[in-house]
Each structure stands twice: as structure tokens, then as C-alpha cells.
Design a protein around this motif. Sequence first.
Motif, PDB file in Angstrom:
ATOM      1  N   LEU A  84       0.899  -1.282   0.075  1.00  0.00           N
ATOM      2  CA  LEU A  84       0.072  -0.025  -0.087  1.00  0.00           C
ATOM      3  C   LEU A  84       0.932   1.246  -0.021  1.00  0.00           C
ATOM      4  O   LEU A  84       1.995   1.245   0.408  1.00  0.00           O
ATOM      5  CB  LEU A  84      -0.977  -0.193   1.376  1.00  0.00           C
ATOM      6  CG  LEU A  84      -2.017  -1.126   1.177  1.00  0.00           C
ATOM      7  CD1 LEU A  84      -2.822  -1.029   2.515  1.00  0.00           C
ATOM      8  CD2 LEU A  84      -3.182  -0.860   0.005  1.00  0.00           C
ATOM      9  N   GLN A  85       0.372   2.266  -0.433  1.00  0.00           N
ATOM     10  CA  GLN A  85       0.944   3.803  -0.427  1.00  0.00           C
ATOM     11  C   GLN A  85       1.048   4.327   0.906  1.00  0.00           C
ATOM     12  O   GLN A  85       0.160   3.828   1.712  1.00  0.00           O
ATOM     13  CB  GLN A  85      -0.055   4.579  -1.311  1.00  0.00           C
ATOM     14  CG  GLN A  85      -0.164   4.363  -2.703  1.00  0.00           C
ATOM     15  CD  GLN A  85       0.956   4.478  -3.652  1.00  0.00           C
ATOM     16  OE1 GLN A  85       2.019   5.332  -3.404  1.00  0.00           O
ATOM     17  NE2 GLN A  85       1.154   3.626  -4.431  1.00  0.00           N
ATOM     18  N   ALA A 133       0.564   7.204   2.235  1.00  0.00           N
ATOM     19  CA  ALA A 133      -0.393   7.892   2.938  1.00  0.00           C
ATOM     20  C   ALA A 133      -1.515   6.904   3.239  1.00  0.00           C
ATOM     21  O   ALA A 133      -2.268   7.401   4.358  1.00  0.00           O
ATOM     22  CB  ALA A 133      -0.981   8.719   1.642  1.00  0.00           C
ATOM     23  N   THR A 134      -1.832   5.671   2.645  1.00  0.00           N
ATOM     24  CA  THR A 134      -2.877   4.761   3.208  1.00  0.00           C
ATOM     25  C   THR A 134      -2.530   4.220   4.336  1.00  0.00           C
ATOM     26  O   THR A 134      -3.114   3.979   5.335  1.00  0.00           O
ATOM     27  CB  THR A 134      -2.896   3.625   1.834  1.00  0.00           C
ATOM     28  OG1 THR A 134      -3.339   4.518   0.788  1.00  0.00           O
ATOM     29  CG2 THR A 134      -4.295   2.949   2.292  1.00  0.00           C
ATOM     30  N   TYR A 141      -3.129   6.826   7.194  1.00  0.00           N
ATOM     31  CA  TYR A 141      -4.243   6.924   7.699  1.00  0.00           C
ATOM     32  C   TYR A 141      -4.705   5.435   8.463  1.00  0.00           C
ATOM     33  O   TYR A 141      -5.391   5.619   9.504  1.00  0.00           O
ATOM     34  CB  TYR A 141      -5.284   7.084   6.504  1.00  0.00           C
ATOM     35  CG  TYR A 141      -6.604   7.082   7.064  1.00  0.00           C
ATOM     36  CD1 TYR A 141      -7.234   8.049   7.492  1.00  0.00           C
ATOM     37  CD2 TYR A 141      -7.519   5.878   6.697  1.00  0.00           C
ATOM     38  CE1 TYR A 141      -8.308   8.108   7.743  1.00  0.00           C
ATOM     39  CE2 TYR A 141      -8.762   6.014   6.915  1.00  0.00           C
ATOM     40  CZ  TYR A 141      -9.350   7.112   7.753  1.00  0.00           C
ATOM     41  OH  TYR A 141     -10.620   7.145   7.994  1.00  0.00           O
ATOM     42  N   LEU A 142      -4.451   4.263   7.814  1.00  0.00           N
ATOM     43  CA  LEU A 142      -4.822   2.934   8.700  1.00  0.00           C
ATOM     44  C   LEU A 142      -4.350   2.943   9.802  1.00  0.00           C
ATOM     45  O   LEU A 142      -4.926   2.456  10.746  1.00  0.00           O
ATOM     46  CB  LEU A 142      -4.623   1.711   7.670  1.00  0.00           C
ATOM     47  CG  LEU A 142      -5.474   1.936   6.221  1.00  0.00           C
ATOM     48  CD1 LEU A 142      -5.154   0.529   5.452  1.00  0.00           C
ATOM     49  CD2 LEU A 142      -7.301   1.902   6.375  1.00  0.00           C
ATOM     50  N   LEU A 200      -6.415   4.461  12.500  1.00  0.00           N
ATOM     51  CA  LEU A 200      -8.026   4.118  12.593  1.00  0.00           C
ATOM     52  C   LEU A 200      -8.446   4.013  13.860  1.00  0.00           C
ATOM     53  O   LEU A 200      -8.003   2.836  14.889  1.00  0.00           O
ATOM     54  CB  LEU A 200      -8.084   2.720  11.818  1.00  0.00           C
ATOM     55  CG  LEU A 200      -8.516   2.710  10.445  1.00  0.00           C
ATOM     56  CD1 LEU A 200      -8.574   1.286   9.892  1.00  0.00           C
ATOM     57  CD2 LEU A 200      -9.883   3.591  10.026  1.00  0.00           C
ATOM     58  N   GLY A 201      -9.657   4.330  14.457  1.00  0.00           N
ATOM     59  CA  GLY A 201     -10.106   4.396  15.604  1.00  0.00           C
ATOM     60  C   GLY A 201     -11.219   3.148  15.701  1.00  0.00           C
ATOM     61  O   GLY A 201     -11.499   2.879  16.903  1.00  0.00           O
ATOM     62  N   LYS A 202     -11.723   2.775  14.875  1.00  0.00           N
ATOM     63  CA  LYS A 202     -12.637   1.732  14.598  1.00  0.00           C
ATOM     64  C   LYS A 202     -12.327   0.642  13.598  1.00  0.00           C
ATOM     65  O   LYS A 202     -11.783   0.870  12.746  1.00  0.00           O
ATOM     66  CB  LYS A 202     -14.238   2.393  14.063  1.00  0.00           C
ATOM     67  CG  LYS A 202     -14.893   3.001  15.368  1.00  0.00           C
ATOM     68  CD  LYS A 202     -16.242   3.590  14.742  1.00  0.00           C
ATOM     69  CE  LYS A 202     -16.062   4.879  13.783  1.00  0.00           C
ATOM     70  NZ  LYS A 202     -17.351   5.465  13.594  1.00  0.00           N
ATOM     71  N   PRO A 203     -12.595  -0.630  13.684  1.00  0.00           N
ATOM     72  CA  PRO A 203     -12.457  -1.707  13.055  1.00  0.00           C
ATOM     73  C   PRO A 203     -13.248  -1.475  11.502  1.00  0.00           C
ATOM     74  O   PRO A 203     -14.319  -0.902  11.395  1.00  0.00           O
ATOM     75  CB  PRO A 203     -13.049  -3.161  13.592  1.00  0.00           C
ATOM     76  CG  PRO A 203     -13.528  -2.563  14.714  1.00  0.00           C
ATOM     77  CD  PRO A 203     -13.759  -1.139  14.817  1.00  0.00           C
ATOM     78  N   VAL A 204     -12.434  -1.835  10.423  1.00  0.00           N
ATOM     79  CA  VAL A 204     -12.822  -1.956   9.098  1.00  0.00           C
ATOM     80  C   VAL A 204     -12.829  -3.477   8.757  1.00  0.00           C
ATOM     81  O   VAL A 204     -11.911  -3.896   8.580  1.00  0.00           O
ATOM     82  CB  VAL A 204     -11.958  -1.081   8.197  1.00  0.00           C
ATOM     83  CG1 VAL A 204     -12.625  -1.192   6.437  1.00  0.00           C
ATOM     84  CG2 VAL A 204     -11.996   0.424   8.549  1.00  0.00           C
ATOM     85  N   LEU A 205     -14.271  -3.741   7.877  1.00  0.00           N
ATOM     86  CA  LEU A 205     -14.153  -5.053   7.460  1.00  0.00           C
ATOM     87  C   LEU A 205     -14.503  -4.840   6.095  1.00  0.00           C
ATOM     88  O   LEU A 205     -15.476  -4.115   5.526  1.00  0.00           O
ATOM     89  CB  LEU A 205     -15.387  -5.757   8.269  1.00  0.00           C
ATOM     90  CG  LEU A 205     -15.905  -7.247   7.227  1.00  0.00           C
ATOM     91  CD1 LEU A 205     -14.667  -8.080   7.552  1.00  0.00           C
ATOM     92  CD2 LEU A 205     -16.939  -7.569   8.227  1.00  0.00           C
ATOM     93  N   LEU A 206     -13.579  -5.386   5.223  1.00  0.00           N
ATOM     94  CA  LEU A 206     -13.880  -5.175   3.827  1.00  0.00           C
ATOM     95  C   LEU A 206     -14.385  -6.701   3.431  1.00  0.00           C
ATOM     96  O   LEU A 206     -13.777  -7.760   3.698  1.00  0.00           O
ATOM     97  CB  LEU A 206     -12.502  -5.036   2.943  1.00  0.00           C
ATOM     98  CG  LEU A 206     -11.801  -3.605   3.463  1.00  0.00           C
ATOM     99  CD1 LEU A 206     -10.585  -3.431   2.792  1.00  0.00           C
ATOM    100  CD2 LEU A 206     -12.907  -2.355   2.993  1.00  0.00           C
TER     101      LEU A 206
END
Lengths: 147, 55
Positions: A123-124, A126-127, A130-131, A134-140
Motif C-alpha cells: 500500500l501507498q 499515505a494509506t 491513515y490506517l 484508525l479508531g474503529k475496525p474496518v471490514l472489507l
Amino acid sequence: MTKLLDENVVQQIREVFGQMKDPVHILFFSQKENCDYCDDARQLLEEVTAISDKLELAVYDLQEDAETAAAYNVDKAPGIVIAAQNGDQIVDFGIRYAGIPSGHEFTSLIQDILLVSGRDSGLQPATREYLKGLGKPVLLQVFVTPT
Amino acid sequence: MVEAEMIEAMEFQQLSNKHGVSGVPQTTLNDGAAHVVGAVPEANLLAEIQRIMAG
């Protein structure tokens, strides 16, 4: 038992796996009932992991090994987790498959093994930055069909 | 904090129906907070994540 991967494909994968850096630990979860593709998925992973000694496969049952399944957030079978093996530690990067990785997804499986082996998401900057915050989980959840 | 799951849409039809999957690939974020159909460039995916985190 008939092999799912022919010798030609095994040879190609062996060449690609030449790029593998560090060991990869694959967890496989099956269930006894209502799983049309569990046996095929397991056989596929057994054949793939036999190609490189940097690959290890651990087989679990979704119900009998419920604690392990919960620890890796696996709730579907066949379920696959592609994790890193650092010494005797298994490091989960949150990469999972629900369903058999055949067709196009077989390429994704091989690519994911290489990614985890290199311990680099690609990943870049900048990505990543940001990640990290993260304060909350992300589900993709990526829905695919195997053709 | 980030988990990614590939889901075979035919095999897990209930989940596909729940998220209204009609074309693949479809990327569903946080159980339906956002959906993106088709290939998703990294910058777009990041923007979607930032959008749902702000919301």
C-alpha cells in the motif's frame, strides 16, 4: 485421489514461490455438514502447501475448534486464513477467504501467500499512515464468483 | 483493525442477497456501510473508508 493441480501448474507455482521470503501459516476451517466444497478446498490447500517448505497448513473444524475460529473471526466454511509464521508465533493480518479459491481466486490465493510472505501490503505511504490511526475496525468483504 | 474477506457469492447466497450483490466483484464495507461494485483502486477504497469513518 486425483490431483486438483496438474504437474504443469505445480511447476509454475513452484517458480512463483521461489520469491517467497518468510514462512506463511494457512489455517483451514471445515465443517462436517452442509459444506459442498470443504473437501475440495482442503485438498487444494494440501496440494499448494506441499509445494513450498515455507508453507504450513493447519486444519480445523468450525464447530469443534470454535475457540480458534472465533480468535480468527472465521464463521464460514470452507474458511481460510492466510497468516504469517514468525518463529512459533502466528501473526494474523486479517486476510480470509470464504469458499473455495478456484478459478480467478486461485491466482488471488497465490498472490496473497506471496504478500504475506513478503510481510508487505504494497500500500501507498499515505494509506498506511491513515490506517495506522484508525479508531474503529474496518471490514472489507469482497464478493466474487469463481469463473 | 482491518480485515478483508473474499466471499464466494454463489456459495454464500444469503450474505450476497443481504448486501444486494448483482455484479462481481462487489466490495462491501462494514456490513453494508458502503458498497463498491467493480475493481476498486486503492485511492477510491481509502476514500470510502474515510467516508464511513467520518459518518
